[in-house]
Design an enzyme around this catalytic site. Structure first.
Site, PDB file in Angstrom:
ATOM      1  N   VAL A 103       0.836  -1.201   0.000  1.00 30.44           N
ATOM      2  CA  VAL A 103       0.000   0.000   0.000  1.00 30.44           C
ATOM      3  C   VAL A 103       0.871   1.252   0.000  1.00 30.44           C
ATOM      4  O   VAL A 103       0.578   2.235  -0.691  1.00 30.44           O
ATOM      5  CB  VAL A 103      -0.935   0.001   1.230  1.00 30.44           C
ATOM      6  N   GLU A 104       1.935   1.236   0.787  1.00 32.00           N
ATOM      7  CA  GLU A 104       2.754   2.430   0.968  1.00 32.00           C
ATOM      8  C   GLU A 104       3.602   2.755  -0.261  1.00 32.00           C
ATOM      9  O   GLU A 104       3.687   3.911  -0.675  1.00 32.00           O
ATOM     10  CB  GLU A 104       3.683   2.243   2.178  1.00 32.00           C
ATOM     11  N   SER A 105       4.261   1.752  -0.826  1.00 29.30           N
ATOM     12  CA  SER A 105       5.296   2.027  -1.831  1.00 29.30           C
ATOM     13  C   SER A 105       5.307   1.040  -2.985  1.00 29.30           C
ATOM     14  O   SER A 105       6.212   1.116  -3.814  1.00 29.30           O
ATOM     15  CB  SER A 105       6.670   1.989  -1.149  1.00 29.30           C
TER      16      SER A 105
END
Length: 544
Positions: A152-154
Site C-alpha cells: 500500500v505504501e510504496s
C-alpha cells in the site's frame, strides 16, 4: 471396566486422552476375541447374577504399552507439512477482520482483481525483502497483514519518494524516522534501510496499537498521524457516534488506506476466489548482513561479493552515495549465497584500499567548501580524513580526498543518479527545459512561472516540495511550449519604461502576457512607468 470407560469418555468427550484410546483399543480386541470364541455378550443385570458352573480360564496378562511412544507417533502423524511459500506463511498469520464487506473494501477488491500485473510486479519487488519482514512481524506477534503494508505504501519500491517527503518501503516522514532512530544525512537515509526501517515501522505500529487498542485505528494513525486519529475519535465520542475506523471522519487518503490493506488480506487468504494468481515466493531468507567495519566503496563491494552493483544498491537502498557512510552503519546486505565469500574477500582487503584516494594540492582561492563541492563530497569528511581541527587550509597543502573507484554514472542508483534518470524521463506532450535555481526561488515560484503544479515540478526532479532548493541547483521543467535544447532560464527584474505595455514587454523577452500576469499577480492589464515587474526569461531566446 465398561463403567470406567464410560466415565472417562464422559469427562473428555471432545479430546479423548491417549490412555483412553489405548483402553478402548484393548476392550475392542477383547470383545472381538469373545465374539470369535462364540461367547455371548452379557447385560449389566445378567452380570450381577451368580454364574452357573462357569468354566475357569487362565488369564493371559496384557503386555503394558508405552504410551509416550504412541503420543510421539500421533504427533508425528499430525505434524503439518513445512510451508515453502511465503504467501502461505502470511495466510497462516492473518489477524485483521477480513470478513468485513464495507463498500470501500469492495471497491479496492474490484481494482485488485482487475490488475493481475500489479501483483506480478509487487511480488517481484517484494521477493528479496518479504522473508525478513514476515520474520520481524512474527517476532512481535502482530497480524501478518502488516507485512503487506509496503504494498500500500510504496508497492514495495525501496526508492519510493512521495510528494510529501516520505521515503522508503514504509514511507517514513523525516521527523518520524528520526524519532525512531533512522539517521538521515548526505551519505545515508535510514528510512530506506531495509533492516532499520522495517524494525522501526513495526515498532511504531506496535506502539500505535497500544495507544488505540485497535489495529485498524493504529494503521490509520500510521498513515495520517496519531493526533489526527485521536481528534477524530474524540469528535465522534462527543457526538455519541461509533469510534471505530469505519465511522471516523478522516482524510481521503487515510479513508482508503485501511480498506486497501483489508482487501489485500482477503486476496492473500483466498486468491482463487478473486481470480488472482500469486507467484510463489520461497520461504527462505534471501539476504545476510555482512559487517564492513568502516567505509567501503560500493563498486569494490560489488566486485568482492560478485553481486552486480545495481542489485547491491537495491538491497542497500539507504546508501545515497558511491560508498557506505563514513559514520555508519557499517554493514551491507548481500544475497545469502554470497555472504561468506564476501566476508572472506573483505577480510583480506586492507583498510586503506577500501576507498580510492586522490591527492590534492590546495590552490589560491580554495576553501574546504569549494574543494568538497568540486569532488562532490563533504567538508566534514575531508577534515576527518586529513585530521583537520579547523576549516583553515594553506596554499600548497596536500589533502587526501576520497573519490569513487568508477565513473559516477556507473553508480546508477545513488541519489544523484536517480535524480538524473528521473529528469531525463520523457513527459508526453511536453518539452524539456533546463532551469538553474536563482536566489529567492522556491518550488512555488518556479511552478507558477511555468504554469504547472508544484507536485509535478518536484516529481520531474525526483524531489519533494518540502525539500530545500539551493542556488545553482539544476532542475528540469517540462513545458507545454517548445524550448531550445540548451535553454537557460534566469530571473529578471524589469523596470517599466514610458510607452511599455504588457504585450510589448512580453514580445521583448519572448514570453507571453499570460505568464507576465501569473508571475506578478496583476489585478489589471495596466502598468505604469517605473513599476518593477518580475520575469523568468530564457536568455538564449530573449530579444532584449
Amino acid at each position: 471396566m465398561p463403567e470406567a470407560v464410560d466415565r472417562n469418555m464422559t469427562t473428555q468427550p471432545d479430546r479423548p486422552s491417549v490412555e483412553t484410546k489405548l483402553l478402548t483399543r484393548v476392550i475392542g480386541v477383547t470383545t472381538m476375541a469373545l465374539v470369535l470364541s462364540g461367547c455371548q455378550s452379557l447385560t449389566l443385570q445378567d452380570a450381577q447374577k451368580p454364574a452357573p458352573e462357569m468354566v475357569t480360564e487362565k488369564v493371559i496378562p496384557v503386555e503394558p504399552v508405552d504410551s509416550s511412544r504412541i503420543e510421539q507417533k500421533v504427533e508425528e502423524t499430525e505434524q503439518e507439512v513445512p510451508v515453502t511459500d511465503l504467501w502461505v506463511r502470511t495466510r497462516q498469520g492473518l489477524g485483521l477482520n477480513l470478513d468485513n464487506n464495507d463498500q470501500r473494501i469492495l471497491a479496492e477488491l474490484r481494482w485488485y482483481r482487475n490488475n493481475q500485473t500489479f501483483f506480478d510486479r509487487v511480488t517481484e519487488r517484494a521477493s528479496p525483502y518479504l522473508y525478513f519482514i514476515i520474520q520481524e512481524a512474527e517476532k512481535r506477534d502482530v497480524p501478518l497483514e502488516l507485512a503487506l503494508l509496503p504494498v500500500v505504501e510504496s508497492t514495495y519500491d525501496p526508492f519510493a519518494y512521495s510528494h510529501a517527503g516520505a521515503s522508503g518501503l514504509w514511507q517514513f516522514m523525516p521527523a518520524t524516522g528520526e524519532h525512531y532512530g533512522l539517521k538521515q544525512n548526505w551519505w545515508y537515509d535510514g528510512r530506506r534501510d531495509i533492516v532499520a526501517a522495517t524494525r522501526a515501522a513495526l515498532d511504531y505500529l506496535v506502539n500505535l496499537n497500544k495507544m488505540f487498542n485497535d489495529w485498524e485505528l493504529a494503521l490509520a494513525a500510521f498513515n495520517s498521524g496519531p493526533g489526527r486519529v485521536l481528534g477524530a475519535v474524540k469528535k465522534n465520542r462527543k457526538l455519541k457516534k461509533p469510534t471505530d475506523f469505519w465511522a471516523l471522519d478522516l482524510p481521503k487518503e487515510t479513508t482508503a488506506y485501511v480498506p486497501k490493506l483489508v482487501a489485500l488480506g482477503k486476496i492473500i487468504r483466498n486468491p482463487e476466489k478473486f481470480g488472482v494468481k500469486l507467484k510463489p515466493v520461497i520461504n527462505k531468507p534471501y539476504f545476510a548482513k555482512v559487517k564492513t567495519d568502516g567505509q567501503l566503496d560500493m563498486a569494490k563491494a560489488a566486485r568482492l561479493s560478485t553481486v552486480p552493483l545495481d542489485k547491491l544498491y537495491k538491497l542497500n537502498p539507504g546508501i545515497n552515495r558511491w560508498s557506505t557512510p563514513p559514520s555508519g552503519p557499517h554493514y551491507l546486505l548481500v544475497p545469502i549465497a554470497k555472504a561468506q565469500g564476501f566476508r572472506t574477500q573483505l577480510a583480506e582487503l586492507p583498510m586503506e584500499k577500501r576507498l580510492q584516494w586522490r591527492r590534492y594540492s590546495v590552490e589560491s582561492g580554495d576553501s574546504l567548501l569549494r574543494i568538497a563541492n568540486n569532488f562532490r563530497t563533504q567538508v566534514k569528511l575531508i577534515k576527518e580524513v586529513n585530521k583537520l581541527d579547523s576549516n583553515i587550509i594553506r596554499i600548497g597543502q596536500n589533502l587526501l580526498i576520497p573519490v569513487p573507484a568508477r565513473n559516477r554514472e556507473e553508480y546508477s542508483l545513488t541519489s544523484n543518479q536517480r535524480r538524473i534518470t528521473r529528469q531525463s524521463r520523457k513527459v508526453s506532450g511536453r518539452h524539456r527545459m533546463k532551469y538553474q535555481v536563482q536566489s529567492g526561488d522556491s518550488f512555488w515560484t518556479i511552478a507558477r512561472k511555468y504554469n504547472t503544479g508544484v507536485n509535478e515540478l518536484a516529481r520531474w526532479n525526483n524531489l519533494s516540495p518540502r525539500d530545500m532548493l539551493k542556488i545553482g541547483q539544476k532542475l528540469v521543467v517540462w513545458t507545454k511550449t517548445a524550448a531550445t535544447k540548451d535553454s537557460v532560464v534566469r530571473k529578471v527584474r524589469y523596470k517599466v519604461r514610458e510607452g511599455d505595455s504588457l504585450a510589448r514587454i512580453a514580445d521583448k523577452f519572448n514570453v507571453n502576457v499570460g505568464q507576465l500576469k501569473v508571475w506578478n499577480s496583476f489585478d489589471s492589464k495596466y502598468i505604469h512607468p517605473g513599476q518593477m515587474i518580475t520575469l523568468f526569461v530564457d536568455v538564449t531566446r530573449s530579444s532584449r
